[in-house]
Design a protein around this motif. Sequence first.
Motif, PDB file in Angstrom:
ATOM      1  N   ARG A 273      -5.243   7.298   2.267  1.00 23.24           N
ATOM      2  CA  ARG A 273      -6.272   7.395   1.227  1.00 23.24           C
ATOM      3  C   ARG A 273      -6.386   6.093   0.445  1.00 23.24           C
ATOM      4  NH1 ARG A 273      -6.638  12.926  -2.042  1.00 23.24           N
ATOM      5  NH2 ARG A 273      -7.064  13.584   0.098  1.00 23.24           N
ATOM      6  N   VAL A 274      -5.261   5.439   0.185  1.00 19.31           N
ATOM      7  CA  VAL A 274      -5.285   4.137  -0.490  1.00 19.31           C
ATOM      8  C   VAL A 274      -6.007   3.111   0.381  1.00 19.31           C
ATOM      9  CG1 VAL A 274      -3.861   2.208  -1.299  1.00 19.31           C
ATOM     10  CG2 VAL A 274      -3.223   4.567  -1.857  1.00 19.31           C
ATOM     11  N   GLN A 275      -5.685   3.081   1.669  1.00 15.57           N
ATOM     12  CA  GLN A 275      -6.315   2.134   2.579  1.00 15.57           C
ATOM     13  C   GLN A 275      -7.821   2.388   2.689  1.00 15.57           C
ATOM     14  OE1 GLN A 275      -4.915   2.189   6.658  1.00 15.57           O
ATOM     15  NE2 GLN A 275      -5.186  -0.014   6.828  1.00 15.57           N
ATOM     16  N   ARG A 276      -8.227   3.661   2.673  1.00 15.92           N
ATOM     17  CA  ARG A 276      -9.642   3.996   2.757  1.00 15.92           C
ATOM     18  C   ARG A 276     -10.412   3.472   1.547  1.00 15.92           C
ATOM     19  NH1 ARG A 276     -13.048   4.417   6.455  1.00 15.92           N
ATOM     20  NH2 ARG A 276     -14.054   2.905   5.109  1.00 15.92           N
ATOM     21  N   ALA A 277      -9.794   3.590   0.358  1.00 17.01           N
ATOM     22  CA  ALA A 277     -10.434   3.095  -0.864  1.00 17.01           C
ATOM     23  C   ALA A 277     -10.612   1.580  -0.808  1.00 17.01           C
ATOM     24  CB  ALA A 277      -9.604   3.491  -2.087  1.00 17.01           C
ATOM     25  N   LEU A 278      -9.594   0.882  -0.307  1.00 15.74           N
ATOM     26  CA  LEU A 278      -9.687  -0.575  -0.201  1.00 15.74           C
ATOM     27  C   LEU A 278     -10.689  -0.988   0.866  1.00 15.74           C
ATOM     28  CD1 LEU A 278      -5.903  -1.495  -0.515  1.00 15.74           C
ATOM     29  CD2 LEU A 278      -7.681  -1.751  -2.254  1.00 15.74           C
ATOM     30  N   THR A 279     -10.747  -0.254   1.965  1.00 16.59           N
ATOM     31  CA  THR A 279     -11.699  -0.562   3.032  1.00 16.59           C
ATOM     32  C   THR A 279     -13.133  -0.373   2.545  1.00 16.59           C
ATOM     33  OG1 THR A 279     -10.117   0.081   4.737  1.00 16.59           O
ATOM     34  CG2 THR A 279     -12.437   0.039   5.364  1.00 16.59           C
ATOM     35  N   ASP A 280     -13.372   0.668   1.780  1.00 15.81           N
ATOM     36  CA  ASP A 280     -14.711   0.901   1.224  1.00 15.81           C
ATOM     37  C   ASP A 280     -15.133  -0.268   0.342  1.00 15.81           C
ATOM     38  OD1 ASP A 280     -14.334   4.515   0.742  1.00 15.81           O
ATOM     39  OD2 ASP A 280     -14.876   3.327   2.513  1.00 15.81           O
ATOM     40  N   LEU A 281     -14.208  -0.784  -0.472  1.00 19.47           N
ATOM     41  CA  LEU A 281     -14.517  -1.913  -1.340  1.00 19.47           C
ATOM     42  C   LEU A 281     -14.755  -3.169  -0.510  1.00 19.47           C
ATOM     43  CD1 LEU A 281     -14.819  -3.197  -4.103  1.00 19.47           C
ATOM     44  CD2 LEU A 281     -12.318  -3.441  -4.200  1.00 19.47           C
ATOM     45  N   ARG A 282     -13.911  -3.390   0.498  1.00 25.01           N
ATOM     46  CA  ARG A 282     -14.097  -4.563   1.361  1.00 25.01           C
ATOM     47  C   ARG A 282     -15.482  -4.552   2.002  1.00 25.01           C
ATOM     48  NH1 ARG A 282     -14.216  -5.219   6.533  1.00 25.01           N
ATOM     49  NH2 ARG A 282     -13.452  -3.117   6.987  1.00 25.01           N
ATOM     50  N   GLU A 283     -15.912  -3.412   2.496  1.00 27.98           N
ATOM     51  CA  GLU A 283     -17.218  -3.313   3.139  1.00 27.98           C
ATOM     52  C   GLU A 283     -18.349  -3.514   2.137  1.00 27.98           C
ATOM     53  OE1 GLU A 283     -17.107   0.495   5.024  1.00 27.98           O
ATOM     54  OE2 GLU A 283     -15.912  -0.208   6.747  1.00 27.98           O
ATOM     55  N   ALA A 284     -18.173  -3.012   0.925  1.00 28.28           N
ATOM     56  CA  ALA A 284     -19.196  -3.188  -0.111  1.00 28.28           C
ATOM     57  C   ALA A 284     -19.376  -4.650  -0.477  1.00 28.28           C
ATOM     58  CB  ALA A 284     -18.829  -2.368  -1.348  1.00 28.28           C
ATOM     59  N   LEU A 285     -18.286  -5.414  -0.422  1.00 31.52           N
ATOM     60  CA  LEU A 285     -18.332  -6.843  -0.742  1.00 31.52           C
ATOM     61  C   LEU A 285     -18.716  -7.704   0.450  1.00 31.52           C
ATOM     62  CD1 LEU A 285     -15.104  -7.104  -2.933  1.00 31.52           C
ATOM     63  CD2 LEU A 285     -17.473  -7.213  -3.733  1.00 31.52           C
ATOM     64  N   GLY A 286     -18.710  -7.130   1.640  1.00 27.91           N
ATOM     65  CA  GLY A 286     -19.021  -7.907   2.832  1.00 27.91           C
ATOM     66  C   GLY A 286     -17.879  -8.784   3.297  1.00 27.91           C
TER      67      GLY A 286
ATOM     68  N   GLN B 123       0.814  -1.213   0.000  1.00 29.64           N
ATOM     69  CA  GLN B 123       0.000   0.000   0.000  1.00 29.64           C
ATOM     70  C   GLN B 123       0.855   1.275   0.000  1.00 29.64           C
ATOM     71  OE1 GLN B 123      -3.265   0.089   2.787  1.00 29.64           O
ATOM     72  NE2 GLN B 123      -3.607  -2.120   2.619  1.00 29.64           N
ATOM     73  N   THR B 124       1.995   1.239   0.690  1.00 34.51           N
ATOM     74  CA  THR B 124       2.877   2.413   0.711  1.00 34.51           C
ATOM     75  C   THR B 124       3.417   2.706  -0.675  1.00 34.51           C
ATOM     76  OG1 THR B 124       3.496   1.946   3.010  1.00 34.51           O
ATOM     77  CG2 THR B 124       4.958   3.381   1.748  1.00 34.51           C
ATOM     78  N   GLN B 125       3.831   1.654  -1.402  1.00 34.69           N
ATOM     79  CA  GLN B 125       4.350   1.839  -2.751  1.00 34.69           C
ATOM     80  C   GLN B 125       3.257   2.304  -3.716  1.00 34.69           C
ATOM     81  OE1 GLN B 125       5.877  -2.177  -2.996  1.00 34.69           O
ATOM     82  NE2 GLN B 125       8.007  -1.443  -2.914  1.00 34.69           N
ATOM     83  N   VAL B 126       2.029   1.795  -3.527  1.00 37.54           N
ATOM     84  CA  VAL B 126       0.907   2.232  -4.364  1.00 37.54           C
ATOM     85  C   VAL B 126       0.622   3.706  -4.118  1.00 37.54           C
ATOM     86  CG1 VAL B 126      -1.557   1.970  -4.795  1.00 37.54           C
ATOM     87  CG2 VAL B 126      -0.132  -0.055  -4.517  1.00 37.54           C
ATOM     88  N   ALA B 127       0.669   4.135  -2.848  1.00 42.34           N
ATOM     89  CA  ALA B 127       0.432   5.542  -2.525  1.00 42.34           C
ATOM     90  C   ALA B 127       1.485   6.428  -3.170  1.00 42.34           C
ATOM     91  CB  ALA B 127       0.430   5.724  -1.012  1.00 42.34           C
ATOM     92  N   ALA B 128       2.740   5.981  -3.144  1.00 48.78           N
ATOM     93  CA  ALA B 128       3.804   6.758  -3.773  1.00 48.78           C
ATOM     94  C   ALA B 128       3.619   6.814  -5.281  1.00 48.78           C
ATOM     95  CB  ALA B 128       5.159   6.144  -3.433  1.00 48.78           C
ATOM     96  N   HIS B 129       3.169   5.712  -5.870  1.00 44.42           N
ATOM     97  CA  HIS B 129       2.936   5.662  -7.311  1.00 44.42           C
ATOM     98  C   HIS B 129       1.888   6.689  -7.725  1.00 44.42           C
ATOM     99  CE1 HIS B 129       2.576   3.878 -11.318  1.00 44.42           C
ATOM    100  NE2 HIS B 129       1.260   3.894 -11.152  1.00 44.42           N
TER     101      HIS B 129
END
Length: 351
Positions: free
Chosen positions: A308-321, A295-301
């Motif tokens: 913010r990267v973690q928040r986007a992934l958390t939102d998707l995780r919650e949407a999928l249950g 996630q750190t490397q993705v944020a730098a990319h």
Amino acid sequence: MTETAIDTAGAESLDLSPAELALCLEIGAGHGRVSLQHPLLPRLLGLGVVIADQYAPGDLVLAKAEQVEARLREQTEHEAQAALRSMREIPKITHALQQVQRRIDPATTVPVQEVFVPGLQGATEAMARELDAVMFSVCSAQPGHRRPEVIAGSRRRDVPVMAERDFRWRMVYDVSERGNPALADYVVDMVRAGAEVRTTPDPFSRLILVDGRHAFFEDRGLIQDPRRGGVAVAEPRPGAWHCQSPGVVGYLGRTFEQLWERSTPWSGDEADPAHAITTPLQRSILWELEKGKDQTQVAAHFQTSRKRVQRALTDLREALGLKTLWQLGPWWSLSPERQIDHRPAPPPRFR
């Protein structure tokens, strides 16, 4: 003059005889007043083919064909709905009589409580017979991966039944199956026909319940009591148990309700890119994670924060249950939403 509706449900045919057609022609042409005692008149009045002339009391006129068709269709629909309501009441009468009969002679009225149906084909045919006779509800819990050929067979059988019958069908699948393209298409068709579909990351066993009276479940093998000479585990047999025991079926029904309450709705539209679960940002992050970045490397990319990267992934995780972010990897690897971006999306702009 009062018109009497004819019993279209009990009539052998709605065809008009030559004599009736001749009488219609006579009335329509206005060739004199037809006697109200004419033997063919009651049926024509009942069908609405001939009606009273509102401008000339005592006279008859020929109704328009479109009006006759609309009236007969409406009457037939009402009769069909009444017949369907009566069909729904039949199990209630049967159940009430069975309760009385069991009090008189329990030994002769209790059905076979459970039977093992060997082989996958035999079990499928047994379940299909009960599905063909379903009146109220079907509950199905299907764990594991569903193969395309199995889904194709289910589609041919289930979609027409769901579209033509009036009952509630609830389905539960493993959350990982949201990335199964064949199942996603099947879910779209079933949801459009009226089914309700949910997914869960929790483990569960395969189960089919029909009308709260029939339960089908897998053979789980046999475990011998350790106090009787050790533990001996028999391998599960291919096939299914068909159980009609009220106590067991009721218990399994409550188990399904608990599973249903813990599951997340699947709308059935996720297979359509226009209704994707993922956002362009989330897909971009998933593509980068798939390359082996953290996630750190993705944020730098993307020149943004790790939060913010973690928040986007958390939102998707919650949407999928899903319960953990680690479960996103297997889901993404099978997701049809990978086809939305034929190549990794360009880095999105962050404000």
